[in-house]
Design a protein around this motif. Structure first.
Motif, PDB file in Angstrom:
ATOM      1  N   ASP A 369      39.288  32.685  26.402  1.00 54.41           N
ATOM      2  CA  ASP A 369      38.144  33.580  26.570  1.00 54.41           C
ATOM      3  C   ASP A 369      38.037  34.025  28.026  1.00 54.41           C
ATOM      4  O   ASP A 369      38.895  33.687  28.865  1.00 54.41           O
ATOM      5  N   ASP A 370      36.990  34.779  28.354  1.00 50.12           N
ATOM      6  CA  ASP A 370      36.836  35.330  29.702  1.00 50.12           C
ATOM      7  C   ASP A 370      36.733  34.243  30.770  1.00 50.12           C
ATOM      8  O   ASP A 370      37.083  34.471  31.933  1.00 50.12           O
ATOM      9  N   ALA A 371      36.277  33.055  30.364  1.00 46.90           N
ATOM     10  CA  ALA A 371      36.140  31.945  31.316  1.00 46.90           C
ATOM     11  C   ALA A 371      37.413  31.124  31.429  1.00 46.90           C
ATOM     12  O   ALA A 371      37.480  30.177  32.219  1.00 46.90           O
ATOM     13  N   GLY A 372      38.440  31.470  30.647  1.00 42.21           N
ATOM     14  CA  GLY A 372      39.696  30.735  30.686  1.00 42.21           C
ATOM     15  C   GLY A 372      39.762  29.571  29.730  1.00 42.21           C
ATOM     16  O   GLY A 372      40.754  28.828  29.719  1.00 42.21           O
ATOM     17  N   SER A 373      38.726  29.381  28.903  1.00 42.84           N
ATOM     18  CA  SER A 373      38.733  28.283  27.937  1.00 42.84           C
ATOM     19  C   SER A 373      39.638  28.631  26.755  1.00 42.84           C
ATOM     20  O   SER A 373      39.624  29.757  26.256  1.00 42.84           O
ATOM     21  N   VAL A 374      40.423  27.647  26.318  1.00 41.56           N
ATOM     22  CA  VAL A 374      41.348  27.859  25.205  1.00 41.56           C
ATOM     23  C   VAL A 374      40.568  27.889  23.894  1.00 41.56           C
ATOM     24  O   VAL A 374      39.740  27.015  23.625  1.00 41.56           O
ATOM     25  N   LEU A 375      40.856  28.904  23.073  1.00 47.43           N
ATOM     26  CA  LEU A 375      40.163  29.105  21.807  1.00 47.43           C
ATOM     27  C   LEU A 375      41.010  28.599  20.643  1.00 47.43           C
ATOM     28  O   LEU A 375      42.237  28.493  20.752  1.00 47.43           O
ATOM     29  N   PRO A 376      40.376  28.295  19.516  1.00 44.74           N
ATOM     30  CA  PRO A 376      41.127  27.736  18.375  1.00 44.74           C
ATOM     31  C   PRO A 376      41.971  28.791  17.653  1.00 44.74           C
ATOM     32  O   PRO A 376      41.655  29.981  17.665  1.00 44.74           O
ATOM     33  N   TRP A 377      43.021  28.302  16.987  1.00 45.73           N
ATOM     34  CA  TRP A 377      43.795  29.140  16.060  1.00 45.73           C
ATOM     35  C   TRP A 377      43.095  29.068  14.698  1.00 45.73           C
ATOM     36  O   TRP A 377      43.459  28.282  13.835  1.00 45.73           O
ATOM     37  N   ASP A 378      42.098  29.905  14.504  1.00 46.59           N
ATOM     38  CA  ASP A 378      41.357  29.888  13.240  1.00 46.59           C
ATOM     39  C   ASP A 378      41.260  31.267  12.602  1.00 46.59           C
ATOM     40  O   ASP A 378      40.547  31.461  11.622  1.00 46.59           O
ATOM     41  N   ASP A 379      42.002  32.231  13.148  1.00 46.95           N
ATOM     42  CA  ASP A 379      42.012  33.624  12.669  1.00 46.95           C
ATOM     43  C   ASP A 379      40.654  34.301  12.814  1.00 46.95           C
ATOM     44  O   ASP A 379      40.416  35.337  12.207  1.00 46.95           O
ATOM     45  N   GLU A 380      39.780  33.696  13.631  1.00 48.30           N
ATOM     46  CA  GLU A 380      38.467  34.299  13.873  1.00 48.30           C
ATOM     47  C   GLU A 380      38.214  34.485  15.365  1.00 48.30           C
ATOM     48  O   GLU A 380      37.797  35.557  15.792  1.00 48.30           O
ATOM     49  N   ALA A 381      38.457  33.437  16.143  1.00 50.92           N
ATOM     50  CA  ALA A 381      38.243  33.534  17.589  1.00 50.92           C
ATOM     51  C   ALA A 381      39.183  34.573  18.192  1.00 50.92           C
ATOM     52  O   ALA A 381      40.370  34.617  17.877  1.00 50.92           O
ATOM     53  N   VAL A 382      38.627  35.431  19.059  1.00 51.04           N
ATOM     54  CA  VAL A 382      39.389  36.509  19.680  1.00 51.04           C
ATOM     55  C   VAL A 382      39.402  36.294  21.188  1.00 51.04           C
ATOM     56  O   VAL A 382      38.360  36.056  21.808  1.00 51.04           O
ATOM     57  N   GLY A 383      40.584  36.367  21.784  1.00 42.46           N
ATOM     58  CA  GLY A 383      40.706  36.202  23.227  1.00 42.46           C
ATOM     59  C   GLY A 383      42.004  36.796  23.729  1.00 42.46           C
ATOM     60  O   GLY A 383      42.778  37.381  22.969  1.00 42.46           O
ATOM     61  N   GLU A 384      42.251  36.627  25.031  1.00 46.74           N
ATOM     62  CA  GLU A 384      43.485  37.150  25.611  1.00 46.74           C
ATOM     63  C   GLU A 384      44.647  36.223  25.282  1.00 46.74           C
ATOM     64  O   GLU A 384      44.547  34.999  25.422  1.00 46.74           O
ATOM     65  N   LEU A 385      45.747  36.794  24.855  1.00 47.31           N
ATOM     66  CA  LEU A 385      46.935  36.037  24.507  1.00 47.31           C
ATOM     67  C   LEU A 385      47.688  35.609  25.764  1.00 47.31           C
ATOM     68  O   LEU A 385      47.946  36.425  26.656  1.00 47.31           O
ATOM     69  N   GLU A 386      48.038  34.345  25.826  1.00 42.67           N
ATOM     70  CA  GLU A 386      48.918  33.806  26.865  1.00 42.67           C
ATOM     71  C   GLU A 386      50.093  33.117  26.193  1.00 42.67           C
ATOM     72  O   GLU A 386      49.923  32.461  25.157  1.00 42.67           O
ATOM     73  N   VAL A 387      51.300  33.258  26.783  1.00 41.07           N
ATOM     74  CA  VAL A 387      52.498  32.661  26.199  1.00 41.07           C
ATOM     75  C   VAL A 387      53.343  31.995  27.276  1.00 41.07           C
ATOM     76  O   VAL A 387      53.256  32.337  28.458  1.00 41.07           O
TER      77      VAL A 387
END
Length: 545
Positions: A369-387
């Protein structure tokens, strides 16, 4: 416990030896406008060896950068192999870069030699005097005497240079983690940034491209490589073809719909890869001049989201499946591929196909998210992709060390992609926007990609691009820019009604503009920066509903 396995560096020289012998009967064929000129991979290996010897005679004796300013053709494949195999670094120059950006990347990389197709000499010649490090220019397919080079630059003919040298065959032992190739981003914001691929990363990436989970290339395939060799290493296809034995068909400068259709008719490729705009143009060509293209077992589309309507058109009209993939210059570029697993059927299968696909084992991914917190893989949470992973960049090339501005694109070893999306629990990625293109209306996100993909399913819409424009009440609202088919009488109200069943009412655009063509970047993506500039300059006639 110590392993009992033998060691061996994964280098391009090793790949070249393999491709030139075990896969030596494979071919690369370049379209001339009427037919093709052909070489076997064994012949490519010999000529790549001659190129290496010739470059040594020009002073290339280490990891100096040797640039290519070329279309997709036989000679470019020779350079792809010979330059890194000898220990130098291949630098692919984007033919479509603006002159000042072209000069910038050559000077930034400190290129010593440029190999250039004669057909693009008019693009190189005016900026060559600004390229301080260049000492030699090698002209392919034309008279080198036509180039007026500045003082200190010697011009050579490619064939003459190769004919004067015996082929190198004893490729040096190299550190597999050393740089093999250098590719710069297209520079849509700020200066282009350099990504240095290692021999090891190219090997691992090529193995994945050949795998069934991704592109499933074999020696029975003929690959039409439309995606330029100067763009993200042609998506890894040249190296993967040498590894798998798949033959290559190169379009050279003939990238328009009519010659691409002619190439397909003559060469009957089984596999092809290009950005969506190429397939949109080919679809329009085939509508006007039908021909059988069912020899294609599938096509890969990437670079930007593919409209589902285009995927349906190719499958229903031509019996050709379109497989969507995602990646970036920084990811070599393979990041994910939308292959449908056996357990998915019907609407669920289609939803997976129209997303960006599943990550291969070597690519780790997360969304934040905008604060850098990692979001769950639940097909609902939306955030910036990092790889991150063994073929993912963890920094940009800088001759003088990494600047803070460059390092800002990375997060403790993770590449910040700038793409916004969600991930299912089993690793299927759906991108909803670029971070810079998100439309935030009243605190809620509207996906420009979703707006575009739905609207481009309308039979009268050729192209559609959505951008955010200021709004006093909602902060931002979508402006829909549309290219209609010639002679269309479709109204804005009808287009809005076409969108309505698919979107919440508040997501529907209430500002519309009609244009002749959506501007494109140097690699064929929609250039929304230019659209936003046109809006700010009052260059768009906007209709408000």
């Amino acid at each position: 416990m110590q392993s009992t396995m033998a060691d061996g560096d994964l280098t391009i020289g090793r790949l070249l030896r393999y491709g030139g012998t075990v896969q030596g009967r494979g071919t690369v064929r370049t379209w001339t406008g009427a037919d093709t000129r052909s070489e076997t991979y064994a012949e490519v290996a010999t000529r790549a060896g001659r190129l290496a010897s010739a470059l040594r005679s020009l002073g290339i004796d280490g990891d100096q950068r040797v640039a290519t300013f070329m279309w997709n053709n036989n000679e470019h494949l020779e350079a792809y192999l010979g330059i890194p195999a000898m220990g130098a670094v291949l630098h692919t120059l984007n033919i479509r870069l603006a002159p000042e950006q072209l000069s910038y990347v050559v000077n930034h990389a400190q290129d010593s030699v440029i190999i250039v197709d004669a057909t693009v000499l008019p693009l190189l010649e005016p900026v060559l005097p600004t390229m301080d490090s260049v000492r030699h220019v090698v002209v392919v397919g034309g008279d080198p005497a036509t180039l007026e080079a500045p003082a200190g630059v010697t011009v050579h003919g490619y064939d003459e240079l190769l004919d004067a040298h015996e082929p190198q065959t004893d490729w040096p032992a190299l550190d597999e983690r050393s740089a093999a190739a250098l590719c710069y981003t297209s520079g849509t914001t700020g200066d282009p940034k350099g990504v240095a691929y290692s021999h090891r990363s190219i090997w691992l990436h090529s193995m994945q491209v050949c795998a069934a989970q991704t592109m499933a290339l074999t020696a029975r395939d003929t690959v039409l490589a439309v995606v330029p060799m100067f763009h993200a290493m042609s998506w890894g296809l040249p190296y993967a073809a040498m590894m798998s034995g798949a033959s290559l068909v190169m379009p050279d400068r003939y990238l328009q719909p009519e010659p691409l259709a002619a190439i397909m008719q003559a060469e009957r490729p089984t596999f092809a890869a290009a950005v969506p705009t190429i397939w949109q143009g080919l679809n329009a060509q085939l509508e006007q001049h039908p021909q059988d293209i069912s020899h294609l077992r599938e096509v890969i589309v990437g670079g930007s989201a593919c409209p589902p309507s285009l995927m349906r058109a190719f499958e229903e009209r031509y019996d050709v499946p379109v497989i969507q993939a995602w990646g970036m210059t920084e990811t070599s570029p393979l990041g994910s591929v939308a292959r449908v697993p056996s357990w998915a059927e019907g609407d669920e299968a289609w939803a997976l196909r129209t997303g960006q696909g599943q990550f291969p084992a070597s690519v780790e991914a997360r969304i934040v998210d905008d604060a850098g917190s990692v979001l769950p893989w639940d097909d609902e949470a939306v955030g910036e992709l990092e790889v991150t992973g063994p073929w993912i960049a963890d920094s940009y090339y800088s001759p003088d060390g990494q600047s803070d501005a460059l390092q800002a694109n990375f997060d403790d070893g993770w590449l910040r992609t700038g793409d916004v999306g969600r991930i299912t629990p089993d690793g299927f990625l759906t991108l909803t926007d670029r971070a810079k293109d998100v439309i935030k209306s009243g605190g809620e996100w509207i996906s420009s990609v979703e707006l575009e993909n739905i609207l481009m399913g309308h039979p009268d819409v050729v192209e559609a691009a959505a951008i955010a424009i200021p709004d006093e009440k909602w902060q931002e609202r979508p402006l829909m820019t549309v290219v209609l088919k010639d002679g269309s009488s479709t109204t804005t109200e009808q287009l809005r009604d076409y969108l309505a069943p698919h979107l919440a009412k508040w997501q529907l655009p209430d500002s519309w503009a009609y244009i002749d063509e959506v501007p494109k970047t140097s690699v064929g993506k929609f250039d929304k920066k230019r659209l936003r500039a046109r809006f700010q300059e009052g260059d768009l006639t906007v209709e408000h509903l």
